[in-house]
Design an enzyme around this catalytic site. Structure first.
Site, short mmCIF file in Angstrom:
data_model
loop_
_atom_site.label_atom_id
_atom_site.label_comp_id
_atom_site.label_asym_id
_atom_site.label_seq_id
_atom_site.Cartn_x
_atom_site.Cartn_y
_atom_site.Cartn_z
N GLY A 1 51.07 21.65 55.01
CA GLY A 1 51.29 22.77 55.54
C GLY A 1 52.39 23.35 54.98
N GLY B 1 38.34 30.50 66.75
CA GLY B 1 37.75 29.88 67.77
C GLY B 1 36.89 29.74 66.67
N ILE B 2 36.27 29.73 65.79
CA ILE B 2 34.45 29.48 65.47
C ILE B 2 34.97 28.40 64.22
CG2 ILE B 2 32.85 30.07 63.42
CD1 ILE B 2 32.51 32.95 64.62
N GLY B 3 36.31 28.13 63.32
CA GLY B 3 36.33 27.71 62.81
C GLY B 3 36.94 26.20 63.00
N GLY C 1 46.40 28.09 66.66
CA GLY C 1 46.35 27.52 66.12
C GLY C 1 47.43 25.87 67.44
N HIS D 1 40.19 41.79 55.82
CA HIS D 1 39.80 41.25 57.25
C HIS D 1 41.39 42.26 58.03
CE1 HIS D 1 39.92 37.94 53.52
NE2 HIS D 1 39.20 37.69 54.38
N THR E 1 42.54 27.47 57.12
CA THR E 1 43.98 26.50 57.22
C THR E 1 43.96 25.19 57.87
OG1 THR E 1 45.24 28.32 56.33
CG2 THR E 1 46.34 26.88 56.83
N SER E 2 43.76 25.99 59.56
CA SER E 2 43.98 25.23 60.49
C SER E 2 42.71 23.74 60.11
CB SER E 2 43.29 25.51 62.06
OG SER E 2 42.42 26.08 62.13
N1 LIG Z 1 51.34 26.16 56.29
C1 LIG Z 1 51.01 26.34 58.20
N2 LIG Z 1 51.11 24.85 58.54
C2 LIG Z 1 50.83 24.43 60.27
N3 LIG Z 1 50.06 25.19 60.55
C3 LIG Z 1 49.49 26.60 59.96
C4 LIG Z 1 49.95 26.61 58.74
N4 LIG Z 1 49.28 27.69 58.46
C5 LIG Z 1 48.80 28.56 59.32
N5 LIG Z 1 48.59 27.54 59.96
C6 LIG Z 1 47.93 27.38 61.68
O1 LIG Z 1 46.40 28.06 61.43
C7 LIG Z 1 45.90 28.29 62.34
C8 LIG Z 1 45.42 29.62 61.76
O2 LIG Z 1 44.21 28.52 61.15
P1 LIG Z 1 42.59 29.23 59.95
O3 LIG Z 1 42.16 27.81 60.44
O4 LIG Z 1 41.79 29.95 61.60
O5 LIG Z 1 43.45 30.05 59.67
P2 LIG Z 1 43.93 31.18 59.04
O6 LIG Z 1 44.74 31.40 58.57
O7 LIG Z 1 43.37 32.22 59.57
O8 LIG Z 1 43.40 30.81 57.41
P3 LIG Z 1 41.67 31.47 56.65
O9 LIG Z 1 40.68 32.51 58.13
O10 LIG Z 1 41.66 31.48 55.11
O11 LIG Z 1 40.99 29.69 56.74
C9 LIG Z 1 47.61 29.38 62.81
O12 LIG Z 1 47.03 30.07 64.23
C10 LIG Z 1 48.56 28.08 62.86
O13 LIG Z 1 48.69 27.28 63.67
#
Ligand SMILES: Nc1ncnc2c1ncn2[C@@H]1O[C@H](COP(=O)(O)OP(=O)(O)OP(=O)(O)O)[C@@H](O)[C@H]1O
Length: 579
Positions: free
Chosen positions: A481, A397-399, A553, A217, A439-440
């Site tokens: 989280g 953004g997409i998520g 996030g 990535h 995650t978000s």
């Molecule tokens: N453990 C956590 N607790 C709270 N917020 C978190 C945690 N880990 C990541 N975040 C938030 O999630 C945001 C990113 O969200 P996103 O859905 O893009 O997930 P990602 O980290 O890209 O992981 P993935 O793409 O595998 O889902 C980050 O900017 C942060 O604010």
């Protein structure tokens, strides 16, 4: 970049649908991903793999006899949601249990673990093996922190074989863990990649250079060097991997030379020739090498080398036949499935209408808040992607858009059925987590569910009840989280938001004003995350890179609560006019 595209937010789903249409004899669509067309034989452990889309043939292309029983498929570069993993596992589980196995990324671990918890609570035996083959993603003293890349294939092959031997879940998990212990990969990148619909690459590699150890990535590697000749590249890959030979490993190795997306097969063969010579010169015996694409990253130019250090049993597994859409080996008898066997169970429970008009009105306000968040995210979706691309994987953004769209639709459906705020918000939270993944997505799902559960459906909640519900969401998000303020996550905006709301309501201020003040506090706090170093999630290894850029996030959370402030004010103004 992608030339073939409708709406970027639908890309992963449309691609999965087309994939299933093209391979109906082998796979069927299940909620959250794909499964083998044939049911798992009784008494056989089901191997469930998964991860983000954008890595074909990982993961759906590896579903079939000799490999996985099903794959949970997240959005582009985002982990599948816990609901997806759970639904996919349920579709293939037998009494023998389920092995979850996937590449070690924060979002995947969070969501697969949650699904595992749920499966176990339902009495389904479930174990997990995370693939951690990428030697440059963490030191050899922290192997459990390493990411999973093309070594996925080695571990999945071993797990799939062991399951088909009728081994117990503990045995399948132990053998998969042993395969992971003995699998090492190293990757290099010559160019970045662009997510479908994005107007700029997610990451780049300077022309004529090679990023050693760059992740799939765009996670930064250990160094950028001038592009070497193929023979020099092969020598470097071999040397680095041999330096990490597992203790006690014999001389037989399975070899995977993987193209990341736009390196041609002919180029991979040039590389393989030198790699094979290098390995043999080191006294190793190569067993059934694989040269092709097994874990890709859209059009990223790059290659990786994986070695699985074999023992007698691992070699049996590695050499066994397999027959999946993207991976075929030896001869295997495959029953051709009925082309109409679709399996898309609906989980629609009936919605109970609120008992009073007052409670139903609160449900409508909750739904209008979600519509406001939806509109705000829609208008800032590209900006959120750009913020995430600075140090993350560019999918925020997409998520968020996928999540809020689903949440808005679920809330609207609940309102049509006359539901109160509690039902509207829990439904919206579940839909958000399910569709957004990542995650978000999981955190927003938890947060909305916590608000809904706290508010309930009984009557129109007063300002104190709303403030307490937001505090409950904060607690749920932090408990799940594990992020603390200062870790550069959405928690940095959520904590001051909840605190200001409670304080202002305690001071006797009306809800609209209190919410507005709390949203302002969240916005200030989100901006201030620019000065922080990330400690959680995909952005963690990019710590320095993200300095000066706020956490995506936290920014999206501030945007969301600001949009709700405006919606609440509008709602109040309307009510006053009507009275
Ligand atoms: N453990 C956590 N607790 C709270 N917020 C978190 C945690 N880990 C990541 N975040 C938030 O999630 C945001 C990113 O969200 P996103 O859905 O893009 O997930 P990602 O980290 O890209 O992981 P993935 O793409 O595998 O889902 C980050 O900017 C942060 O604010």
């Amino acid at each position: 970049m992608s030339y073939v595209l409708n709406d970027a937010a639908d890309f992963a789903d449309e691609s999965a649908d087309g994939f299933v249409a093209a391979h109906r004899d082998l796979v069927r669509r299940v909620r959250g991903g794909v499964a083998r067309a044939a049911a798992t034989p009784a008494g056989q452990v089901a191997v469930v793999i998964g991860g983000g889309s954008g890595h074909y043939p990982a993961f759906a292309g590896l579903v079939g006899p000799g490999l996985a029983h099903a794959a949970a498929m997240g959005n582009v570069f985002a982990s599948p949601s816990a609901q997806q993993v759970h639904a996919v596992a349920k579709a293939v589980a037998t009494d023998a249990g389920v092995l979850l196995t996937y590449g070690n990324y924060a979002g995947d671990a969070l969501n697969f673990d949650q699904a595992q918890e749920q499966l176990r609570a339902e009495g389904i035996h479930c174990e997990t093996v995370r693939v951690t083959d990428d030697i440059f993603s963490a030191g050899s003293d922290e192997r459990e922190k390493r990411r999973g890349i093309a070594g996925d294939l080695a571990v999945f092959r071993v797990a799939g074989w062991a399951a088909e031997q009728g081994r117990s879940l503990d045995d399948v998990a132990a053998l998969a863990a042993r395969a992971n212990e003995r699998t090492r990969s190293i990757g290099v990148a010559f160019s970045g990649c662009t997510l479908p619909g994005a107007d700029a690459p997610l990451f780049t590699v300077p022309e004529g250079q090679m990023a050693v150890g760059m992740g799939i990535h765009g996670e930064p590697g250990i160094e950028t060097v001038p592009l070497p000749k193929a023979s020099e590249l092969a020598a470097m890959l071999v040397e680095r991997l041999l330096a990490e030979r597992p203790d006690g490993a014999a001389d037989r190795v399975a070899v995977i030379v993987n193209g990341l997306g736009s390196v041609k097969s002919e180029e991979l063969f040039v590389l393989y020739g030198s790699i094979a010579a290098g390995l043999e010169a080191a006294g190793l015996v190569i067993v059934d090498p694989e040269v092709g694409e097994y874990a890709t990253s859209f059009e990223m130019a790059g290659v990786s080398l994986t070695l699985l250090w074999l023992d007698v049993e691992l070699e049996k597994a590695w050499r066994a036949p397999a027959y999946t859409p993207a991976y075929r080996k030896g001869v295997i008898e495959v029953a051709i499935a009925d082309a109409t066997s679709e399996d898309a169970p609906s989980d629609d429970e009936t919605i109970t209408a609120a008992t009073t008009e007052e409670a139903a009105a609160a449900g409508r306000v909750a739904a209008s808040a979600l519509s406001a968040i939806h509109a705000a995210i829609d208008s800032d979706v590209d900006e959120l992607g750009r913020l995430d691309a600075v140090a993350g994987d560019g999918d925020h953004g997409i998520g968020m858009q996928r999540g809020v769209r689903a949440a808005d639709a679920a809330a609207a459906a609940a309102v049509r059925a006359g539901a109160g705020a509690g039902t509207v918000l829990t439904r919206a939270g579940d839909a958000w987590a399910d569709k957004a993944g990542g995650t978000s997505g999981a955190l927003w799902g938890r947060g909305l569910r916590a608000i809904g559960e706290r508010l309930g459906n009984a009557a129109a909640p007063d300002p104190r009840a709303v403030a307490e519900a937001i505090a409950a969401a904060r607690d749920a998000v932090q408990a799940f989280g594990k992020a603390k303020p200062g870790d550069k996550t959405l928690v940095d905006a959520l904590v001051p938001f909840a605190q200001t709301l409670v304080e202002r309501v305690d001071a006797g201020v009306d809800l609209v004003t209190a919410w507005k003040d709390a949203a302002a506090a969240a916005t200030t706090a989100a901006r201030a995350t620019a000065d922080l170093l990330p400690q959680m999630g995909r952005a963690r290894p990019h710590s320095q890179k993200s300095l000066g850029t706020p956490d995506p996030g936290a920014v999206s959370l501030a945007l969301a609560v600001t949009a709700v402030a405006a919606a609440l004010a509008e709602h109040d103004a309307l009510e006053e006019k009507e009275n």
